[in-house]
Write an enzyme that holds these catalytic residues in place. Structure first.
Site, mmCIF file in Angstrom:
data_model
loop_
_atom_site.group_PDB
_atom_site.id
_atom_site.type_symbol
_atom_site.label_atom_id
_atom_site.label_comp_id
_atom_site.label_asym_id
_atom_site.label_seq_id
_atom_site.Cartn_x
_atom_site.Cartn_y
_atom_site.Cartn_z
ATOM 1 N N HIS A 231 10.848 -9.953 -6.055
ATOM 2 C CA HIS A 231 9.821 -8.910 -6.066
ATOM 3 C C HIS A 231 10.040 -8.058 -4.813
ATOM 4 C CE1 HIS A 231 6.282 -6.648 -6.008
ATOM 5 N NE2 HIS A 231 5.712 -7.299 -5.006
ATOM 6 N N CYS B 173 2.134 -9.062 -8.979
ATOM 7 C CA CYS B 173 3.599 -8.915 -8.839
ATOM 8 C C CYS B 173 4.390 -10.036 -9.500
ATOM 9 C CB CYS B 173 3.957 -8.861 -7.363
ATOM 10 S SG CYS B 173 2.904 -7.759 -6.453
ATOM 11 N N ASN C 191 6.993 -0.736 -3.905
ATOM 12 C CA ASN C 191 6.455 -1.927 -4.567
ATOM 13 C C ASN C 191 5.758 -1.496 -5.860
ATOM 14 O OD1 ASN C 191 4.900 -4.087 -5.413
ATOM 15 N ND2 ASN C 191 4.083 -4.578 -3.386
HETATM 16 N N1 ACO Z 1 2.205 4.520 9.270
HETATM 17 C C1 ACO Z 1 2.092 4.364 10.589
HETATM 18 N N2 ACO Z 1 1.429 3.329 11.150
HETATM 19 C C2 ACO Z 1 0.859 2.454 10.317
HETATM 20 C C3 ACO Z 1 0.930 2.567 8.921
HETATM 21 C C4 ACO Z 1 1.627 3.663 8.403
HETATM 22 N N3 ACO Z 1 1.775 3.864 7.078
HETATM 23 N N4 ACO Z 1 0.266 1.532 8.371
HETATM 24 C C5 ACO Z 1 -0.210 0.781 9.361
HETATM 25 N N5 ACO Z 1 0.147 1.349 10.555
HETATM 26 C C6 ACO Z 1 -0.155 0.873 11.901
HETATM 27 C C7 ACO Z 1 -1.366 -0.019 11.971
HETATM 28 O O1 ACO Z 1 -2.543 0.726 12.046
HETATM 29 C C8 ACO Z 1 -1.089 -0.805 13.228
HETATM 30 O O2 ACO Z 1 -1.436 0.005 14.326
HETATM 31 P P1 ACO Z 1 -2.105 -0.661 15.638
HETATM 32 O O3 ACO Z 1 -1.081 -1.628 16.156
HETATM 33 O O4 ACO Z 1 -2.346 0.517 16.505
HETATM 34 O O5 ACO Z 1 -3.358 -1.330 15.139
HETATM 35 C C9 ACO Z 1 0.441 -0.940 13.239
HETATM 36 O O6 ACO Z 1 0.926 0.081 12.352
HETATM 37 C C10 ACO Z 1 0.918 -2.287 12.761
HETATM 38 O O7 ACO Z 1 0.211 -2.610 11.570
HETATM 39 P P2 ACO Z 1 0.500 -3.926 10.775
HETATM 40 O O8 ACO Z 1 -0.367 -3.974 9.571
HETATM 41 O O9 ACO Z 1 0.472 -5.090 11.725
HETATM 42 O O10 ACO Z 1 2.007 -3.644 10.337
HETATM 43 P P3 ACO Z 1 3.024 -4.635 9.709
HETATM 44 O O11 ACO Z 1 4.241 -4.684 10.516
HETATM 45 O O12 ACO Z 1 2.378 -5.932 9.298
HETATM 46 O O13 ACO Z 1 3.397 -3.862 8.362
HETATM 47 C C11 ACO Z 1 2.895 -3.943 6.010
HETATM 48 C C12 ACO Z 1 2.404 -3.576 7.413
HETATM 49 C C13 ACO Z 1 4.089 -3.085 5.710
HETATM 50 C C14 ACO Z 1 1.795 -3.684 5.030
HETATM 51 C C15 ACO Z 1 3.311 -5.432 6.006
HETATM 52 O O14 ACO Z 1 2.280 -6.212 6.577
HETATM 53 C C16 ACO Z 1 3.587 -5.944 4.611
HETATM 54 O O15 ACO Z 1 4.516 -5.501 3.959
HETATM 55 N N6 ACO Z 1 2.813 -6.943 4.166
HETATM 56 C C17 ACO Z 1 2.968 -7.517 2.848
HETATM 57 C C18 ACO Z 1 2.287 -6.671 1.886
HETATM 58 C C19 ACO Z 1 2.592 -7.083 0.486
HETATM 59 O O16 ACO Z 1 3.531 -7.776 0.254
HETATM 60 N N7 ACO Z 1 1.759 -6.623 -0.392
HETATM 61 C C20 ACO Z 1 1.938 -6.760 -1.747
HETATM 62 C C21 ACO Z 1 1.871 -8.158 -2.298
HETATM 63 S S1 ACO Z 1 0.986 -8.288 -3.730
HETATM 64 C C22 ACO Z 1 1.249 -6.958 -4.671
HETATM 65 O O17 ACO Z 1 2.231 -6.291 -4.465
HETATM 66 C C23 ACO Z 1 0.343 -6.538 -5.763
#
Ligand code: ACO
Length: 329
Positions: free
Chosen positions: A255, A116, A285
């Site tokens: 980003h 990114c 993203n």
């Molecule tokens: N729909 C419904 N529920 C979901 C989904 C979905 N799509 N995805 C995960 N969940 C659930 C999980 O299973 C979890 O359930 P549980 O509590 O029963 O175990 C719950 O939602 C919470 O999951 P988390 O992973 O803790 O959710 P979080 O609030 O952290 O959000 C996310 C997840 C959106 C991925 C967030 O962590 C994020 O944006 N992280 C940064 C990611 C990022 O920036 N990546 C790219 C950087 S590098 C690049 O882009 C190449």
């Protein structure tokens, strides 16, 4: 030859595939809801490239638009950089494919693979070549077909990514332009987001495919924490040498990984949310292409005016990060 020139963005262009994939459609593909995706990420829809549309095709469209905007011809370009983690193939570099397709001269062309942060790394490299007087005009393109490395059965990643491309033409300017550049990387945290197979560590085999190792694997929660700190720190490192405070920045082009990350970055920087440009709702993203397309859209929407100080700020796989302060010309 060694005289340091001012370098600015003199043309911009973007290309987004036509196909829109909405959260409602994703509800039918994996166990998710529009409400979860919207509140947890800020994403409402994303673009998906056609099967016959590769990264270089999207890169070429954005490049042509940026060249038109700069009123330059492909022959005027002295350097081509493509930032991508989804190249058409390992080699030739996507930049070489673009060079051939747009009819540029046999100028240097190479890819940058820093996820990114790629658009910012690309701008930083081009800036060095132009400010030193080595080259006059550079084309920096960020293009990604993340749909080609997405596991469409994994709800924790497939709701996040999209396809698209953005391009900038850089050249010498009289005033303003790129004022400061800050780049960094931390390979120790490389495990947090990666594409495990397809390289020399795990070449493609029937098993690697069956195990889903050709798809992005991500530890979202860990990345989230690092992203907020890294982006806020990078912003500080880029603005501090210029003696700029948060209020001196007219607009931040970040980003677009997650709206909650960006709100937290704004808070940490002491900036109002309105100063953080967002288009994640429309495109998700797009890795390197995210900040490039965001810059194009912000300019198109009149959010950036001549003389404004603009901060580009990104982090991504590697981990890598980068920030650039620009005075818009
Ligand atoms: N729909 C419904 N529920 C979901 C989904 C979905 N799509 N995805 C995960 N969940 C659930 C999980 O299973 C979890 O359930 P549980 O509590 O029963 O175990 C719950 O939602 C919470 O999951 P988390 O992973 O803790 O959710 P979080 O609030 O952290 O959000 C996310 C997840 C959106 C991925 C967030 O962590 C994020 O944006 N992280 C940064 C990611 C990022 O920036 N990546 C790219 C950087 S590098 C690049 O882009 C190449």
């Amino acid at each position: 030859m060694c005289e340091n020139k001012k370098v600015g963005i003199i043309g911009l262009g973007a290309y987004l595939p036509e196909r829109v994939l909405t959260n409602k459609e994703l509800e039918k593909m994996v166990d998710t809801t529009d409400e979860w995706i919207t509140t947890r990420t800020g994403i409402k829809e994303r673009r998906i490239a056609r099967d016959d549309e590769a990264t270089s095709d999207m890169a070429v469209e954005a490049a042509k638009r940026a060249l038109d905007d700069a009123r330059l011809k492909p022959q005027d370009i002295d350097l081509i950089i493509v930032a991508t983690i989804t190249p058409d193939m390992f080699f030739p570099a996507t930049a070489c494919l673009v060079q051939a397709k747009i009819g540029a001269r046999t100028v240097p062309a190479f890819d940058v693979s820093v996820a990114c942060s790629g658009f910012i790394y690309g701008l930083a490299i081009a800036n060095q070549f132009i400010s030193s007087g080595t080259y006059k005009h550079a084309l920096v393109i960020a293009a990604e077909k993340l749909s080609s490395i997405t596991d469409w059965s994994d709800r924790s990643t497939c709701v996040l990514f999209g396809d698209g491309s953005g391009a900038a033409v850089l050249g010498p300017v009289e005033k303003g332009g790129i004022l400061s550049v800050y780049l960094g990387a931390d390979g120790k945290k490389g495990e947090l987001i990666k594409l495990p197979a397809g390289g020399s560590r795990i070449p493609a085999t029937k098993k690697s495919i069956e195990d889903g190792l050709h798809f992005v694997k991500m530890n979202g929660a860990e990345l989230f924490k690092h992203a907020v700190k890294i982006m806020a720190d990078a912003a500080l490192e880029a603005t501090r040498p210029l003696g700029l405070k948060a209020e001196d920045i007219s607009l931040v082009i970040p980003h677009q990984a997650n709206i909650r990350i960006l709100n937290a970055v704004a808070k940490r920087m002491g900036l109002s949310k309105e100063k953080i440009y967002l288009n994640i709702d429309k495109y998700g993203n797009m890795s390197a292409a995210s900040s490039a397309v965001a810059l194009v859209d912000a300019v198109k929407e009149g959010r950036i005016k001549k003389g404004d100080k603009v901060l580009l700020d990104a982090f991504g796989g590697g981990l890598t990060w980068g920030a650039i302060v620009l005075e818009w010309t």
